[in-house]
Structures are given as structure tokens and as C-alpha cells.
Design a protein around this motif. Structure first.
Motif, PDB file in Angstrom:
ATOM      1  N   MET A   1     -58.447  -7.417  34.248  1.00 28.57           N
ATOM      2  CA  MET A   1     -57.844  -7.756  32.968  1.00 28.57           C
ATOM      3  C   MET A   1     -58.941  -8.118  31.976  1.00 28.57           C
ATOM      4  SD  MET A   1     -54.773 -10.437  32.071  1.00 28.57           S
ATOM      5  CE  MET A   1     -55.558 -11.914  32.591  1.00 28.57           C
ATOM      6  N   SER A   2     -58.811  -7.621  30.787  1.00 31.63           N
ATOM      7  CA  SER A   2     -59.777  -7.908  29.732  1.00 31.63           C
ATOM      8  C   SER A   2     -59.682  -9.367  29.310  1.00 31.63           C
ATOM      9  CB  SER A   2     -59.506  -7.022  28.521  1.00 31.63           C
ATOM     10  OG  SER A   2     -59.653  -5.666  28.858  1.00 31.63           O
ATOM     11  N   GLU A   3     -60.605  -9.756  28.451  1.00 33.79           N
ATOM     12  CA  GLU A   3     -60.622 -11.127  27.953  1.00 33.79           C
ATOM     13  C   GLU A   3     -59.334 -11.437  27.182  1.00 33.79           C
ATOM     14  OE1 GLU A   3     -63.160 -14.024  24.962  1.00 33.79           O
ATOM     15  OE2 GLU A   3     -63.827 -11.960  25.275  1.00 33.79           O
ATOM     16  N   ILE A   4     -58.822 -12.626  27.416  1.00 33.11           N
ATOM     17  CA  ILE A   4     -57.626 -13.103  26.732  1.00 33.11           C
ATOM     18  C   ILE A   4     -58.053 -14.038  25.617  1.00 33.11           C
ATOM     19  CG2 ILE A   4     -55.515 -14.477  26.954  1.00 33.11           C
ATOM     20  CD1 ILE A   4     -55.356 -11.809  28.400  1.00 33.11           C
ATOM     21  N   LYS A   5     -57.520 -13.821  24.445  1.00 41.07           N
ATOM     22  CA  LYS A   5     -57.770 -14.702  23.311  1.00 41.07           C
ATOM     23  C   LYS A   5     -56.463 -15.395  22.955  1.00 41.07           C
ATOM     24  CE  LYS A   5     -61.588 -12.016  21.635  1.00 41.07           C
ATOM     25  NZ  LYS A   5     -62.171 -11.179  20.655  1.00 41.07           N
ATOM     26  N   ILE A   6     -56.552 -16.659  22.607  1.00 36.54           N
ATOM     27  CA  ILE A   6     -55.391 -17.434  22.185  1.00 36.54           C
ATOM     28  C   ILE A   6     -55.522 -17.672  20.686  1.00 36.54           C
ATOM     29  CG2 ILE A   6     -54.086 -19.581  22.473  1.00 36.54           C
ATOM     30  CD1 ILE A   6     -54.204 -18.009  25.066  1.00 36.54           C
ATOM     31  N   ARG A   7     -54.441 -17.397  19.965  1.00 33.07           N
ATOM     32  CA  ARG A   7     -54.435 -17.648  18.521  1.00 33.07           C
ATOM     33  C   ARG A   7     -53.062 -18.154  18.114  1.00 33.07           C
ATOM     34  NH1 ARG A   7     -51.279 -13.970  16.011  1.00 33.07           N
ATOM     35  NH2 ARG A   7     -51.233 -11.801  16.707  1.00 33.07           N
ATOM     36  N   SER A   8     -52.994 -18.692  16.899  1.00 33.28           N
ATOM     37  CA  SER A   8     -51.701 -19.110  16.358  1.00 33.28           C
ATOM     38  C   SER A   8     -50.863 -17.879  16.055  1.00 33.28           C
ATOM     39  CB  SER A   8     -51.889 -19.922  15.075  1.00 33.28           C
ATOM     40  OG  SER A   8     -52.495 -21.155  15.370  1.00 33.28           O
ATOM     41  N   ALA A   9     -49.590 -18.003  16.308  1.00 33.26           N
ATOM     42  CA  ALA A   9     -48.662 -16.926  15.963  1.00 33.26           C
ATOM     43  C   ALA A   9     -48.492 -16.872  14.456  1.00 33.26           C
ATOM     44  CB  ALA A   9     -47.304 -17.174  16.624  1.00 33.26           C
ATOM     45  N   VAL A  10     -48.048 -15.731  13.970  1.00 34.82           N
ATOM     46  CA  VAL A  10     -47.675 -15.554  12.566  1.00 34.82           C
ATOM     47  C   VAL A  10     -46.307 -14.864  12.557  1.00 34.82           C
ATOM     48  CG1 VAL A  10     -50.057 -15.451  11.699  1.00 34.82           C
ATOM     49  CG2 VAL A  10     -48.903 -13.340  12.387  1.00 34.82           C
ATOM     50  N   PRO A  11     -45.556 -15.032  11.488  1.00 29.90           N
ATOM     51  CA  PRO A  11     -44.228 -14.416  11.441  1.00 29.90           C
ATOM     52  C   PRO A  11     -44.232 -12.909  11.714  1.00 29.90           C
ATOM     53  CG  PRO A  11     -44.413 -16.057   9.726  1.00 29.90           C
ATOM     54  CD  PRO A  11     -45.785 -15.915  10.338  1.00 29.90           C
ATOM     55  N   ASP A  12     -45.299 -12.223  11.331  1.00 26.44           N
ATOM     56  CA  ASP A  12     -45.365 -10.779  11.572  1.00 26.44           C
ATOM     57  C   ASP A  12     -45.484 -10.419  13.055  1.00 26.44           C
ATOM     58  OD1 ASP A  12     -45.040 -10.148   8.924  1.00 26.44           O
ATOM     59  OD2 ASP A  12     -47.173  -9.821   8.533  1.00 26.44           O
ATOM     60  N   ASP A  13     -45.669 -11.409  13.929  1.00 27.42           N
ATOM     61  CA  ASP A  13     -45.684 -11.168  15.373  1.00 27.42           C
ATOM     62  C   ASP A  13     -44.265 -11.038  15.941  1.00 27.42           C
ATOM     63  OD1 ASP A  13     -48.491 -11.379  15.545  1.00 27.42           O
ATOM     64  OD2 ASP A  13     -48.392 -13.556  15.874  1.00 27.42           O
ATOM     65  N   ALA A  14     -43.261 -11.244  15.136  1.00 29.62           N
ATOM     66  CA  ALA A  14     -41.874 -11.319  15.621  1.00 29.62           C
ATOM     67  C   ALA A  14     -41.474 -10.120  16.479  1.00 29.62           C
ATOM     68  CB  ALA A  14     -40.914 -11.480  14.446  1.00 29.62           C
ATOM     69  N   GLU A  15     -41.782  -8.922  16.053  1.00 36.36           N
ATOM     70  CA  GLU A  15     -41.351  -7.736  16.797  1.00 36.36           C
ATOM     71  C   GLU A  15     -41.928  -7.731  18.215  1.00 36.36           C
ATOM     72  OE1 GLU A  15     -41.305  -2.843  16.514  1.00 36.36           O
ATOM     73  OE2 GLU A  15     -42.496  -3.979  15.052  1.00 36.36           O
ATOM     74  N   LYS A  16     -43.215  -7.997  18.357  1.00 32.63           N
ATOM     75  CA  LYS A  16     -43.844  -7.986  19.680  1.00 32.63           C
ATOM     76  C   LYS A  16     -43.341  -9.154  20.529  1.00 32.63           C
ATOM     77  CE  LYS A  16     -46.327  -6.957  23.163  1.00 32.63           C
ATOM     78  NZ  LYS A  16     -45.769  -6.042  24.142  1.00 32.63           N
ATOM     79  N   LEU A  17     -43.226 -10.331  19.945  1.00 31.94           N
ATOM     80  CA  LEU A  17     -42.739 -11.490  20.696  1.00 31.94           C
ATOM     81  C   LEU A  17     -41.309 -11.264  21.170  1.00 31.94           C
ATOM     82  CD1 LEU A  17     -44.202 -14.478  18.649  1.00 31.94           C
ATOM     83  CD2 LEU A  17     -45.205 -13.248  20.567  1.00 31.94           C
TER      84      LEU A  17
END
Length: 175
Positions: A1-17
């Protein structure tokens, strides 16, 4: 598995989430929702959460593969130092430590907000052969330092079965 990055969500992430969350609604008793929310409703949930609490995502090779968020534990003012946590991982990424990474990051962010107690409401089944639910979430939370503090018996009905709900707690600030 590649490196995992953690970031804050944004409203535009809605479709993937929502694509991560939908199978939990339609195929499991992990969430007690019956219907998958619309993308607009999910976007509103993200916006509402971000106005007060952290909502974070795990990203692998540019694709969101999991998320976690905090929400208000109770409406009464005295509960403002306690939050409820939720985590959802893409089913193709289960067992790779993403839940642990997301919860650890949430704990760090919430401690900076002076949050003292973390709670999780977890679906539970009294049946060993349940098709829609395992004890995986309870075991995960226990491994993360949560302790069971309560149980509601047969309080939710989904897929023609009655489910229990367990409350688990972790104190991140000792008084």
C-alpha cells in the motif's frame, strides 16, 4: 500500500465519502440508517461537522479510502467537552491500519480543542452467525483504548433483525 496522507475533509469530498458510506447502509447493520443519503445531504453533513469539529480523510494515491469525524455528544452545554466519533473505511482497505491512523489523528486534533471524552455508539448483535454485523467495531475500539460503558438491548431493527447498541468511552484528558 502506498503512503497514506491524512487531511481535513472538504464539502467537495461528498461524492467519494458517500461511495464509502453507502455499502455500510445497504449491506451492513453497522449504521442504522435504512436509506443512503443523497450527495447533497451528505455534503450538508460535512459542512455542519466542519463548522465545529474535525472531519478528516485518509488519502492513498490521490483517492480517499477512509474518513472519520467528531460530532456533538449531546445538546446540553455541559457536554461540550465530550464528542462522539465515527469512522468508515473503504471495504478494499480494511485491516490496513487506516482506522487506527484516523482515530489517532482525531484524538490529537480534539485534544487541542480541549475535548476530554470520546464516545462511540456501536451496533452490536447477540448472534454469532449474523450476516450483517460482526464484533469488529467493538474490538477495534477496545484496541484503541475505549471501554464499554453501556448497552442498549434490542433498540434498533434492520434487515429483519433486532440489534443492540453499545456505548464505548475513552478519556483523553485525566481530571
Amino acid at each position: 500500500m502506498s503512503e497514506i496522507k491524512i487531511r481535513s475533509a472538504v464539502p467537495d469530498d461528498a461524492e467519494k465519502l458517500l461511495s464509502i458510506y453507502a455499502p455500510y447502509v445497504t449491506e451492513t447493520a453497522i449504521t442504522f440508517e435504512y436509506d443512503v443519503p443523497s450527495e447533497e445531504e451528505f455534503r450538508a453533513r460535512i459542512e455542519k461537522t466542519l463548522a465545529v469539529y474535525p472531519f478528516i480523510v485518509a488519502v492513498c494515491d490521490g483517492t480517499i479510502v477512509g474518513y472519520a469525524y467528531a460530532s456533538r455528544f449531546s445538546e446540553r452545554k455541559a457536554y461540550d467537552f465530550s464528542v462522539e466519533l465515527s469512522v468508515y473505511i473503504d471495504k478494499n482497505y480494511h485491516g490496513k491500519g487506516l482506522g487506527r491512523r484516523l482515530y489517532s489523528e482525531m484524538e490529537n486534533r480534539l485534544s487541542l480543542m480541549h475535548i476530554t471524552n470520546l464516545y462511540a455508539k456501536i451496533a452490536a448483535t447477540p448472534r454469532k452467525d449474523d450476516l450483517y454485523l460482526t464484533d469488529g467495531s467493538i474490538l477495534f475500539h477496545a484496541a484503541m483504548g475505549f471501554e464499554t460503558v453501556g448497552k442498549f438491548t434490542s433498540c434498533a431493527y434492520k434487515f429483519g433483525e433486532w440489534y443492540d447498541m453499545v456505548y464505548m468511552e475513552k478519556r483523553i484528558v485525566q481530571r
